[in-house]
Design a protein around this motif. Structure first.
Motif, PDB file in Angstrom:
ATOM      1  N   ARG A   1      -7.626  -0.816  -5.881  1.00 38.66           N
ATOM      2  CA  ARG A   1      -7.164   0.175  -4.910  1.00 38.66           C
ATOM      3  C   ARG A   1      -6.277   1.210  -5.572  1.00 38.66           C
ATOM      4  NH1 ARG A   1      -4.348  -2.567  -0.041  1.00 38.66           N
ATOM      5  NH2 ARG A   1      -2.620  -2.772  -1.540  1.00 38.66           N
TER       6      ARG A   1
ATOM      7  N   GLN B   1       0.823  -1.201   0.000  1.00 32.19           N
ATOM      8  CA  GLN B   1       0.000   0.000   0.000  1.00 32.19           C
ATOM      9  C   GLN B   1       0.862   1.259   0.000  1.00 32.19           C
ATOM     10  OE1 GLN B   1      -2.992  -0.189   2.999  1.00 32.19           O
ATOM     11  NE2 GLN B   1      -4.123   1.563   2.242  1.00 32.19           N
TER      12      GLN B   1
ATOM     13  N   THR C   1      -8.527   3.674  -7.364  1.00 29.83           N
ATOM     14  CA  THR C   1      -9.170   4.570  -6.399  1.00 29.83           C
ATOM     15  C   THR C   1      -8.214   5.669  -5.947  1.00 29.83           C
ATOM     16  OG1 THR C   1     -10.560   2.741  -5.623  1.00 29.83           O
ATOM     17  CG2 THR C   1     -10.361   4.662  -4.191  1.00 29.83           C
TER      18      THR C   1
END
Length: 420
Positions: A323, A264, A326
């Motif tokens: 993700r 991430q 986004t």
């Protein structure tokens, strides 16, 4: 958050009380007739439950009201078609969390550059790692202030996320160029201008099961998984999980959570760099849920290459393409840019030079050689797909969301893009 064992126990009790409050509220809602399901009746039921059940009182009153509002909002989302019906929250399959709806109860103060202090209701003062600037002290006013917080627990411990309202200036139009992005597995993000973003620094070995762990962590994860499988083989059906097996599961979850954090963090850095450089970003409209379905099939019609498909599904899930999209969407909007989606079929098999789709052109995962006798263009397959994605946007084939579905916006009289 840096918590003592006593503070961890207190927050765990609050989280379990919040989960039980949700389940009791769900049972109350489903048993009552429709005419008696009102917000006032639910609020009275919660107050009565807190009086009669002692261990529910460990949850602050404001947090209990937050559970009620979240539950009613879940039903609103269901009625509007945005989500499924609320369901029962199981003990071991639910993310533990506690909501603090009022910002004035937090009393945030900064100790030094890395750490701060916050007041948690019925827990006390707690240290937390200061990772972002917060509107506290002289920076706080009516337009920039903390409105609440949420405590969330994962395999690495308890974390706090602050809700803040801020007044940001309107972003100016981005002066950068346009770019198409193709998401993949070998190359996570390939751009139409021949740039690529990968994480080769973590891939010390070929076909590494988890690219975000070091070799030592990989060996430890393998050892823990083998030991957990060995101990699980001695457990009988219906028998409670032993403490040693649960300890192995906890260590496995910690390593996987660490890998997820590193991935991430890489996505945040990469998407920030891309959003700062380009004004228009075009990606494929991928149905990731359909792409990661199992190939087992049925007993009458069993699937083929089930093991290979499961490995592909695992690789797609680890890359977390949704993700990344986004992140790109809100980061480009903050910088004055925009993100668009185009139809995905054919982008990896069509030649970006001549526009024709010829069988056999996609020779491998990384090589594309056009089989059209009049073309013969060759290059990287991922960059070829990214160029096709950008071309679809420029031809007016961007997807516009309308009434919960994607609609192709195409100029009147225009045909789908084939030859240039």
């Amino acid at each position: 958050m840096a918590l003592s064992p006593a503070q961890v126990r207190l927050i765990d009790e609050q989280a379990h009380a919040a989960r039980t409050m949700w389940n009791c509220l769900h049972d109350w809602w489903t048993m009552l007739p429709k005419g008696k399901r009102t917000l006032a009746a639910a609020d009275a039921a919660i107050r009565q439950a807190r009086k009669e059940i002692d261990w529910l009182a460990v949850l602050p009153a404001q947090a209990a009201q937050a559970v009620l509002k979240t539950y009613f909002q879940a039903w609103k989302n269901c009625w509007d078609g945005r989500a499924d019906e609320p369901n029962f929250k199981a003990r071991f399959r639910t993310v533990m969390s506690v909501d603090i709806p009022q910002g004035r109860d937090l009393a945030i103060s900064r100790v030094h550059r890395r750490w701060g202090m916050v007041n948690i209701p019925k827990v006390g003062r707690v240290r937390f790692r200061w990772t972002k600037s917060l509107p506290v002290g002289k920076r706080a006013d009516t337009e920039n202030r903390i409105t609440g917080a949420r405590l969330v627990k994962d395999a690495l411990g308890w974390h706090i996320a602050f809700r803040a309202t801020t007044l940001e200036p309107a972003s100016m139009p981005h002066p950068g160029p346009q770019v198409g992005i193709d998401a993949g597995i070998t190359v996570p993000l390939a751009l139409s201008d021949s740039e690529k973003y990968d994480h080769d620094e973590w891939k010390s070995g070929k076909d590494k099961p988890n690219a975000w762990l070091t070799d030592t962590e990989q060996a430890k994860l393998l050892r823990l998984e083998q030991r957990a499988a060995h101990r699980k083989s001695f457990r009988k059906r219906g028998e409670r999980t032993s403490n040693r097996l649960r300890a192995d599961y906890d260590q496995i979850q910690q390593l996987r959570a660490r890998a997820k954090r590193r991935h991430q963090d890489w996505q945040h850095q990469t998407t920030t760099e891309i959003a700062a450089k380009y004004s228009v970003i075009v990606v494929e409209d991928l149905a990731i849920t359909n792409m990661t379905k199992s190939a087992k099939g049925t007993i009458a019609e069993p699937g083929k290459n089930v093991a290979q498909k499961s490995g592909l599904n695992r690789s797609i899930s680890q890359e977390a393409w949704g993700r990344a999209v986004t992140m790109l969407a809100y980061k480009t909007a903050q910088r004055g840019g925009s993100l668009h989606k185009v139809p995905a079929p054919g982008t990896s098999r069509r030649c970006s030079a001549c526009g024709f789709t010829t069988p056999g052109s996609r020779q491998s995962q990384a090589v594309f050689v056009c089989k059209n006798p009049d073309c013969g263009w060759s290059g990287n397959a991922d960059h070829n797909a990214a160029r096709n994605i950008l071309h679809l946007y420029r031809m007016g084939h961007a997807l516009v969301p309308a009434a919960g579905r994607a609609v192709v916006r195409r100029p009147r009289g225009a045909k789908p893009a084939t030859a240039r």
